[in-house]
Write a protein that holds these residues in place. Structure first.
Motif, PDB file in Angstrom:
ATOM      1  N   GLN A   9      43.530 -83.872  -2.209  1.00 34.71           N
ATOM      2  CA  GLN A   9      44.376 -83.276  -1.229  1.00 34.71           C
ATOM      3  C   GLN A   9      43.811 -83.517   0.058  1.00 34.71           C
ATOM      4  O   GLN A   9      44.277 -84.001   1.045  1.00 34.71           O
ATOM      5  N   PHE A  10      42.495 -83.029  -0.070  1.00 32.85           N
ATOM      6  CA  PHE A  10      41.664 -83.024   1.282  1.00 32.85           C
ATOM      7  C   PHE A  10      41.912 -84.410   1.910  1.00 32.85           C
ATOM      8  O   PHE A  10      41.960 -84.642   3.146  1.00 32.85           O
ATOM      9  N   SER A  13      45.099 -85.414   3.100  1.00 35.38           N
ATOM     10  CA  SER A  13      45.904 -85.152   4.400  1.00 35.38           C
ATOM     11  C   SER A  13      44.948 -85.090   5.705  1.00 35.38           C
ATOM     12  O   SER A  13      45.198 -85.321   6.693  1.00 35.38           O
ATOM     13  N   TRP A  14      43.715 -85.470   5.517  1.00 36.72           N
ATOM     14  CA  TRP A  14      43.016 -85.666   6.401  1.00 36.72           C
ATOM     15  C   TRP A  14      43.051 -87.090   7.070  1.00 36.72           C
ATOM     16  O   TRP A  14      42.961 -87.424   8.230  1.00 36.72           O
ATOM     17  N   PHE A  17      46.566 -86.681   9.108  1.00 34.12           N
ATOM     18  CA  PHE A  17      46.110 -86.061  10.103  1.00 34.12           C
ATOM     19  C   PHE A  17      45.627 -86.909  11.096  1.00 34.12           C
ATOM     20  O   PHE A  17      45.788 -87.075  12.434  1.00 34.12           O
ATOM     21  N   THR A  19      46.126 -90.464  11.540  1.00 32.59           N
ATOM     22  CA  THR A  19      47.037 -90.947  11.945  1.00 32.59           C
ATOM     23  C   THR A  19      47.656 -90.387  13.460  1.00 32.59           C
ATOM     24  O   THR A  19      48.087 -91.033  14.211  1.00 32.59           O
ATOM     25  N   HIS A  20      47.795 -89.326  13.186  1.00 33.91           N
ATOM     26  CA  HIS A  20      48.526 -88.404  14.308  1.00 33.91           C
ATOM     27  C   HIS A  20      47.508 -88.617  15.807  1.00 33.91           C
ATOM     28  O   HIS A  20      47.797 -88.435  16.821  1.00 33.91           O
ATOM     29  N   TRP A  21      46.150 -89.014  15.347  1.00 32.83           N
ATOM     30  CA  TRP A  21      45.259 -88.979  16.661  1.00 32.83           C
ATOM     31  C   TRP A  21      44.498 -90.386  16.869  1.00 32.83           C
ATOM     32  O   TRP A  21      43.450 -90.374  17.335  1.00 32.83           O
ATOM     33  N   GLY A  22      45.567 -91.274  16.504  1.00 33.85           N
ATOM     34  CA  GLY A  22      44.866 -92.523  16.923  1.00 33.85           C
ATOM     35  C   GLY A  22      43.945 -93.041  15.986  1.00 33.85           C
ATOM     36  O   GLY A  22      42.999 -94.388  16.507  1.00 33.85           O
ATOM     37  N   VAL A  93      33.103 -82.472  15.960  1.00 35.71           N
ATOM     38  CA  VAL A  93      34.228 -82.158  17.247  1.00 35.71           C
ATOM     39  C   VAL A  93      33.530 -82.742  18.560  1.00 35.71           C
ATOM     40  O   VAL A  93      34.279 -83.464  19.190  1.00 35.71           O
ATOM     41  N   ARG A 100      36.273 -90.010  22.787  1.00 31.35           N
ATOM     42  CA  ARG A 100      37.593 -90.276  23.512  1.00 31.35           C
ATOM     43  C   ARG A 100      37.457 -90.102  24.949  1.00 31.35           C
ATOM     44  O   ARG A 100      38.486 -90.626  25.638  1.00 31.35           O
ATOM     45  N   GLU A 104      39.246 -92.879  26.882  1.00 36.56           N
ATOM     46  CA  GLU A 104      40.461 -92.755  27.247  1.00 36.56           C
ATOM     47  C   GLU A 104      40.820 -92.309  28.695  1.00 36.56           C
ATOM     48  O   GLU A 104      41.186 -92.602  29.369  1.00 36.56           O
TER      49      GLU A 104
END
Lengths: 168, 168
Positions: A9-10, A13-14, A17, A19-22, A93, A100, A104
């Motif tokens: 699951q980890f 879902s990671w 997750f 894919t929402h952040w490029g 992080v 980024r 960007e």
DNA sequence: ATATATTTTCAATAAATTTTGAAAATTCGG
DNA sequence: CCGAATTTTCAAAATTTATTGAAAATATAT
């Protein structure tokens, strides 16, 4: 919940997750797998665990290394390469933010500098709205850039402490 | 640089920027176009300006409305619908943060809560690494969640002022 | 040096996502 | 209501992105 299921699951879902952040799904899944692995893994371990091809594994590991999130580990007496991920999430992080920002935010700010100097009469509302919008974005972007610089240099304890003070 | 060229560059790079953030190119381009338009535009205006189909335009406008970044404007005496974007960039940022927090961060934190309670002996290093990783992410995620909550409520001046103080 | 293990590359293929455009639904003035 | 203008939907097509797998390159042990 059993460990095997929790791991799956980890990882899954990671990946979603990411894919929402490029970040592509596989890269995020490999990262997740390495994060929860106590010991370094080989390419074959990763291929088997995630059911992906050798080429895909290789390319995404390299990309994770480029991002500074994974490192090659050489185990003495072993021919194969091993890989392990940085486990300190705060460092992870900061590393992502750093990359980024460079890839960007900074190019965007450079472009805005150029665009702000568009020719034309500011009494023309089209010119005015354009310049105002660009300036507004630039102003906030520059502030974000500075803030992130400090964050990248900060220790977690210092950072969280300050946030708490700020938002008390 | 002429306004026409500057506009095009802005729209195109805003679109590229968007794709790095999980937003599709067209949606970001429509948003960019509306940001720099002094007056509201119709679907036809947008189609023509960006050379995209009616269906595509319609779907992406609706999506921008869902995100709270664009609103329908009814001009008296006009049958057509007009659209305009929120011009205050600080509000735009807060709105995006709010939505992404709800759509991505909160579900992730819920999952982590469940995963943290995995069965097994913490003396097993696989269990330990898994739980430590999940806890670490959760801890930082919760802090981010709180911080973003305050940010969403904050005024720009207040926020920037505090950041400056914090990072002086 | 040679054989073998291992990593890397990349053209072909597959999968996912985006876009189109025409048909259906809706809205609104007369 | 009717009919024209406008918006919405969605299956099919186009495009973009990710993945495979086998061949080439590289590294290492003997």
């Amino acid at each position: 919940m059993k460990l095997t299921e929790a791991k799956q699951q980890f990882i899954s879902s990671w990946g979603a997750f990411g894919t929402h952040w490029g970040i592509n799904r596989t890269m995020a899944q490999i990262h997740a797998l390495l994060l929860i692995s106590p010991d370094p893994l080989t390419q074959d371990d990763i291929m088997e665990e995630l059911n992906i091809s050798r080429g895909n594994t290789n390319m995404n590991i390299r990309e994770l290394i480029n991002w500074g999130l994974v490192e090659r580990v050489l185990l003495s007496g072993e021919r194969k390469e091993y890989f392990s991920a940085e486990k300190d999430i705060w460092k992870v992080v900061k590393q992502i933010v750093k990359e980024r920002k460079k890839r960007e935010l900074e190019p965007m700010l450079q472009l805005l500098d150029k665009l702000e100097e568009v020719e034309g009469d500011k009494r023309d509302k089209h010119v005015k709205t354009f310049v105002d919008t660009v300036s507004g974005i630039k102003k906030l972007g520059k502030q974000a850039d500075k803030t992130l610089d400090v964050m990248i240099r900060a220790e977690e304890t210092w950072f969280v402490g300050n946030l708490l003070k700020m938002f008390k």
